[in-house]
Enzyme design. Structure first.
Site, PDB file in Angstrom:
ATOM      1  CG  ASP A 280      -1.965  -1.292   1.165  1.00  0.00           C
ATOM      2  OD1 ASP A 280      -2.101  -2.066   0.174  1.00  0.00           O
ATOM      3  OD2 ASP A 280      -2.893  -1.118   1.981  1.00  0.00           O
TER       4      ASP A 280
ATOM      5  CG  ASP B 248      -6.859   0.254   1.613  1.00  0.00           C
ATOM      6  OD1 ASP B 248      -6.992  -0.876   1.688  1.00  0.00           O
ATOM      7  OD2 ASP B 248      -7.132   1.151   2.358  1.00  0.00           O
TER       8      ASP B 248
ATOM      9  CG  HIS C 172     -11.114   1.314   0.337  1.00  0.00           C
ATOM     10  ND1 HIS C 172     -11.365   0.144   0.678  1.00  0.00           N
ATOM     11  CD2 HIS C 172     -10.532   1.904   1.304  1.00  0.00           C
ATOM     12  CE1 HIS C 172     -10.427  -0.208   1.795  1.00  0.00           C
ATOM     13  NE2 HIS C 172      -9.995   0.867   2.028  1.00  0.00           N
TER      14      HIS C 172
ATOM     15  CB  SER D  78     -12.895   1.140   6.267  1.00  0.00           C
ATOM     16  OG  SER D  78     -12.502   1.867   5.069  1.00  0.00           O
TER      17      SER D  78
ATOM     18  CG  HIS E 163      -8.607   5.424   3.154  1.00  0.00           C
ATOM     19  ND1 HIS E 163      -9.408   5.410   4.220  1.00  0.00           N
ATOM     20  CD2 HIS E 163      -7.995   4.117   2.724  1.00  0.00           C
ATOM     21  CE1 HIS E 163      -9.631   3.912   4.432  1.00  0.00           C
ATOM     22  NE2 HIS E 163      -8.712   3.357   3.573  1.00  0.00           N
TER      23      HIS E 163
ATOM     24  CE  LYS F 251      -4.240  -4.058   1.671  1.00  0.00           C
ATOM     25  NZ  LYS F 251      -4.935  -3.157   1.960  1.00  0.00           N
TER      26      LYS F 251
ATOM     27  CD  GLU G  15     -10.851  -1.983   6.470  1.00  0.00           C
ATOM     28  OE1 GLU G  15     -10.684  -2.373   5.396  1.00  0.00           O
ATOM     29  OE2 GLU G  15     -10.788  -1.007   7.056  1.00  0.00           O
TER      30      GLU G  15
ATOM     31  CB  ALA H 124      -0.036   2.093   8.090  1.00  0.00           C
TER      32      ALA H 124
ATOM     33  CB  CYS I 136      -2.281  -3.164   5.198  1.00  0.00           C
ATOM     34  SG  CYS I 136      -4.071  -2.435   5.129  1.00  0.00           S
TER      35      CYS I 136
HETATM   36  C1  VGL Z   1      -4.791   0.715   5.931  1.00  0.00           C
HETATM   37  C2  VGL Z   1      -6.041   2.059   7.243  1.00  0.00           C
HETATM   38  C3  VGL Z   1      -7.222   1.985   6.303  1.00  0.00           C
HETATM   39  C4  VGL Z   1      -3.472   0.229   5.500  1.00  0.00           C
HETATM   40  C5  VGL Z   1      -5.737   0.628   4.960  1.00  0.00           C
HETATM   41  O1  VGL Z   1      -3.057   0.211   4.312  1.00  0.00           O
HETATM   42  O2  VGL Z   1      -2.549  -0.070   6.442  1.00  0.00           O
HETATM   43  N1  VGL Z   1      -4.936   1.505   6.936  1.00  0.00           N
HETATM   44  N2  VGL Z   1      -7.091   1.212   5.240  1.00  0.00           N
HETATM   45 ZN    ZN Z   2      -8.364   1.351   3.549  1.00  0.00          ZN
END
Ligand code: VGL
Ligand code: ZN
Length: 203
Positions: A21, A63, A65, A71, A82, A107, A114, A147, A151
Site C-alpha cells: 500500500d 487499498d 475501495h 471503513s 481514502h 484489497k 474491511e 501501515a 495492513c
Molecule cells: C490501511 C487504514 C485503512 C493500511 C488501509 O493500508 O494500512 N490503513 N485502510
Molecule cells: Zn483502507
C-alpha cells in the site's frame, strides 16, 4: 527489539518481496497520510532493486475501495475516505520503483468488507495473492510498506499462519499510530508470531 538478523542476507529462489500500500493517500498530505511515510520510499526502492536484480518477484498490494466503503466514517467506519479506486489518492507513489509490468493485488474492493491483509488481495484476473505464492513456490516473504499497524501487521500475521518465513523491513515501514506506540506493539506482535526484523541495508 528482538529477532533482528545479524549478518547480510542474500536473496534467492523462493523469496518474494511484498510492498504494501505505498499509495498517495497514505503519504504525508494524503487523505490518510502516515507521518514520515515518505521516508520509506528510498528503502522500498532499495529492496525492489535487490529483488529485480536477482530476478525475483515483487508484488505490490493496494487499498482499492469503492466510494461508499464501510471503513469510511460516513458509512459507519473509522477512517476518512481514502484510496478510492481509480483516483489519484489510490495511485502508487510516483517515486516508487515498479517494473514495466508490475504484479498488483487489490484489497478492500467490496463496500461491506474491511480487508487489511494483502494475503487474499486479488490480481487483475481475480487470483488471490495466497494462490500465487503457492504457484511460485515461495518460502520466504520480505515485507515493507504502509501501515505497520494495519495492513503490514495483518499481512504478516496471515503469512506466518500459512507457514511462510517472514522478514519485516523496518526502515521500509511506518505506522499510523492512532494510539502512541501502536507501531512498536505491532512489531512485537509480529515477532511473537515468528517474524524476523531487518532493514533494507541488510541485503
Ligand atoms: C490501511 C487504514 C485503512 C493500511 C488501509 O493500508 O494500512 N490503513 N485502510
Ligand atoms: Zn483502507
Amino acid at each position: 527489539m528482538e529477532s533482528k538478523i545479524k549478518q547480510p542476507l542474500s536473496v534467492s529462489q523462493g523469496d518474494l518481496l511484498l510492498v504494501v500500500d505505498v499509495q498517495n493517500d497514505f503519504l504525508p498530505g494524503g487523505a490518510l497520510g502516515v507521518k514520515q511515510g515518505n521516508e520509506i520510499i528510498g528503502p522500498v526502492n532499495r529492496a525492489v532493486q535487490t529483488f529485480i536484480k536477482n530476478r525475483l518477484p515483487v508484488v505490490y498490494s493496494r487499498d482499492w475501495h469503492p466510494p461508499d466503503h464501510s471503513s469510511f466514517q460516513e458509512y459507519g467506519g473509522t477512517w476518512p475516505p481514502h484510496c478510492v479506486r481509480d483516483t489519484k489518492g489510490a495511485a502508487f507513489a510516483a517515486e516508487m520503483m515498479m517494473p514495466e509490468v508490475p504484479l498488483i493485488f487489490s484489497k478492500g474492493i467490496h463496500a461491506e468488507t474491511e480487508q487489511y491483509s494483502a494475503f487474499d488481495a486479488l490480481d487483475a484476473d481475480g487470483k488471490p495473492l495466497r494462490q500465487m505464492l503457492g504457484e511460485l513456490g515461495i518460502k520466504r516473504v520480505f515485507v515493507g510498506g504502509l501501515a505497520t499497524d494495519y495492513c503490514v501487521l495483518n499481512s504478516v500475521i496471515d503469512l506466518l499462519k500459512a507457514g511462510y518465513a517472514v522478514f519485516v523491513l523496518t526502515d521500509a515501514c511506518r505506522a499510523v499510530n492512532v494510539a502512541p506506540g501502536d507501531g512498536e506493539r505491532s512489531l512485537e506482535k509480529m515477532i511473537a508470531e515468528g517474524a524476523q526484523l531487518m532493514t533494507t541495508e541488510d541485503f
